[in-house]
Design a protein around this motif. Sequence first.
Motif, mmCIF file in Angstrom:
data_model
loop_
_atom_site.group_PDB
_atom_site.id
_atom_site.type_symbol
_atom_site.label_atom_id
_atom_site.label_comp_id
_atom_site.label_asym_id
_atom_site.label_seq_id
_atom_site.Cartn_x
_atom_site.Cartn_y
_atom_site.Cartn_z
ATOM 1 N N GLU B 285 0.822 -1.212 0.000
ATOM 2 C CA GLU B 285 0.000 0.000 0.000
ATOM 3 C C GLU B 285 0.858 1.264 0.000
ATOM 4 O O GLU B 285 0.354 2.365 -0.212
ATOM 5 N N ASP B 309 -7.998 -7.213 -9.132
ATOM 6 C CA ASP B 309 -9.017 -6.262 -8.687
ATOM 7 C C ASP B 309 -9.664 -6.795 -7.418
ATOM 8 O O ASP B 309 -10.306 -7.839 -7.431
ATOM 9 N N ASN B 312 -12.416 -2.916 -3.815
ATOM 10 C CA ASN B 312 -12.175 -1.577 -3.279
ATOM 11 C C ASN B 312 -10.769 -1.070 -3.599
ATOM 12 O O ASN B 312 -10.470 0.097 -3.447
ATOM 13 N N ARG B 313 -9.892 -1.986 -4.014
ATOM 14 C CA ARG B 313 -8.515 -1.602 -4.321
ATOM 15 C C ARG B 313 -8.036 -2.417 -5.510
ATOM 16 O O ARG B 313 -8.619 -3.440 -5.839
ATOM 17 N N ILE B 314 -6.950 -1.934 -6.112
ATOM 18 C CA ILE B 314 -6.393 -2.670 -7.248
ATOM 19 C C ILE B 314 -4.955 -3.051 -6.914
ATOM 20 O O ILE B 314 -4.214 -2.247 -6.358
ATOM 21 N N MET B 329 -3.242 0.115 -5.039
ATOM 22 C CA MET B 329 -3.699 1.492 -5.254
ATOM 23 C C MET B 329 -5.214 1.544 -5.115
ATOM 24 O O MET B 329 -5.900 0.556 -5.367
ATOM 25 N N PRO B 330 -5.737 2.725 -4.716
ATOM 26 C CA PRO B 330 -7.186 2.798 -4.491
ATOM 27 C C PRO B 330 -8.007 2.703 -5.768
ATOM 28 O O PRO B 330 -9.147 2.286 -5.736
ATOM 29 N N GLU B 331 -7.455 3.147 -6.914
ATOM 30 C CA GLU B 331 -8.284 3.075 -8.117
ATOM 31 C C GLU B 331 -7.497 2.575 -9.312
ATOM 32 O O GLU B 331 -6.281 2.554 -9.316
ATOM 33 N N SER B 332 -8.250 2.196 -10.306
ATOM 34 C CA SER B 332 -7.668 1.608 -11.500
ATOM 35 C C SER B 332 -7.110 2.693 -12.410
ATOM 36 O O SER B 332 -7.825 3.609 -12.804
ATOM 37 N N ILE B 333 -5.795 2.616 -12.710
ATOM 38 C CA ILE B 333 -5.204 3.579 -13.630
ATOM 39 C C ILE B 333 -4.612 2.868 -14.830
ATOM 40 O O ILE B 333 -4.588 3.403 -15.917
#
Lengths: 289, 366
Positions: B285, B309, B312-314, B329-333
């Motif tokens: 994290e 996936d 809530n996190r990736i 990471m908190p979101e998908s980039i």
Amino acid sequence: MKTKQNETQLFRVNSHSKRKSDLKWHIIFIVVVILMLYPIVFAVSTSFKTLQEVYSNSFGVIPQNPTTAAYAGVLAKIPFLRITFNTFFVATLVTLFKLFTGILAAYSFVFFDYKGKKVVYFILICTIFIPFTVTMIPNFITVSQIGLKDNLLGVALPQMADATGIFLLRQHMRGIPRSLVEVAELENTPHLTRLRTIVIPMVKPAIFSIGIIFFVNSWNEYVWPLLILKSEKNYTLSLALQMFVSSEGGVDVPMAMATSVLTILLPLILYIFCQKFIIETFSQSGIKG
Amino acid sequence: MENSIRFENVDKTYGKTPVIKSLNLNVQKGERIILLGPSGCGKSTILRMISGLETISGGNLYLNDILANEIDPGDRSIAMVFQNYALFPHMTVEDNIAYGLNINKVPKAEVASRVLEVLKILNLTGFEKRLPRELSGGQRQRVALARALVKRADFLLLDEPLSNLDAQLRGQARKELVNIHEMYHQTFVYVTHDQVEAMTIGNRIALVNGGCLQMLDTPNNVYRHPANIFVAKFIGSPSTNILHIRYENGRVYLADGQSFPLSDAWVRQIEKSEAKELVMGIRPEDVTVGRPDVTAEASVSFKVSYVEDYGNRIGYYFKLGEEEVISIMPESIFGLGDDAKWFINYAKLHFFDAATERSIGDPEEY
């Protein structure tokens, strides 16, 4: 709709083949049951026959002229109640003592740690394999020297402790989760209290079934009482049975069979009564669900 | 603060196999201490030595500053909750709870009031006459706890008490346990292999591995300042990334040859340590990844090799030479195979001596 039909069809095939294999087992069981029950049925039916019919119709299951003469004869010829009481007395005494010594010994083998425990246990188990004929004479000498010849206590004495019972009880006590005993240990519970409040209640079903085995074994004991007992008033049932079979007068088959039926009656009643109780205690146990 | 449990060089061997090696451990009065470690690490043995159910092979154990090596379990003022609850199957809930009190001849009226009290606290009123088999798992666990509490012992020992409960009940039971401790203030010793339980229940965590105490500190410090590689890897999920690195002239060289400069504080810290070879640890994290065109002083380029996936996190996986790094990471980039960059945050790095596996310590500022 179509799949549902298929499913029911499938189910039918399964249940059919299941029924077929069930049938196979049923046949095997029925044969076994007949083999085991026939001698008993034979004894019961013969006990209601006359001596003549025994020779003319030996294997018929239903007596042609049922009569209770044989029973009346038995009751007239021997002190039947006295003999039954003798047998009951010996069997009860032996059962209680065997359980008492067995429970204490098994507890020590399971819950105590001491030097040489394994060796002592091994020697004890070895005694199971010593045949009765080996110990018969020494036991006879001992019992007669302490003046218990022709005495029911003399019949009971050598049977009061044995390794088989200790072995079986030990197996069951080992099944008690260690942590249950540790809870008691953390409370400083004395050993006898642990035995009374935890161990005995938890192996109760085993104690009952082992007790029944002890009782029936002692009830059926023949050679040892024959050696010890002399007077008729001290006889046990298995000796009384012999009175109608041996001797010069030939065999009075109906009376012998009547005695046989009476001999198995009490253990049978006891078993039927206890069986219900045992199943109850079994369903009460079970730690995790 | 006064010590209530003190281990002094305690050893435990079974036959010739050492299980606990020279344990030194101080537990303070009224503290909730967690013995945490993988199965077979010796944590249960430590607990059982406190209870006296297990003897001590060497060293000294003090309870309330009294040498306790030879004191019988029943005289140690100890109550215990077992993993399998150890309820007597033939006794009602009430009789189970009152067992110890009755054995020790506590007056009937007092037994009744004390049993009633714990029944209330643990929401068990109405179940007094039930047998254990007529209760649910959660209820059985509470009966086991009630039986331990009713004793009012100085020490409450819990051996994985929640491991037989389902996840939802476990969360609830954790809160209950902490609340109960706030009520009674006994010294809690709690064995678990579940790091979430350890982090949420403990005032301090004692990490045990291979019969040795690895670290003893607050949950926060155990998480943020792991004392060695074992602690860093054991706490946190997914586990801390451990990278074999080369340090030269203020720069860290990774397995694939890329390098980044370290802060002055870290350089001083590393040079102060006598480690010849270093291992770098960083939690998934704390691995911050971003677009490859952003320039930064300390960064590492990579290609995403795998994506997970969690809802809530990736989780992004990437390879640096032979070594794999996970970033959460908190979101998908990114997608699979995308170019990306890892931006080094000095405050989140940990360095260990490769030879001893011990942390070289964190600088005061990064």
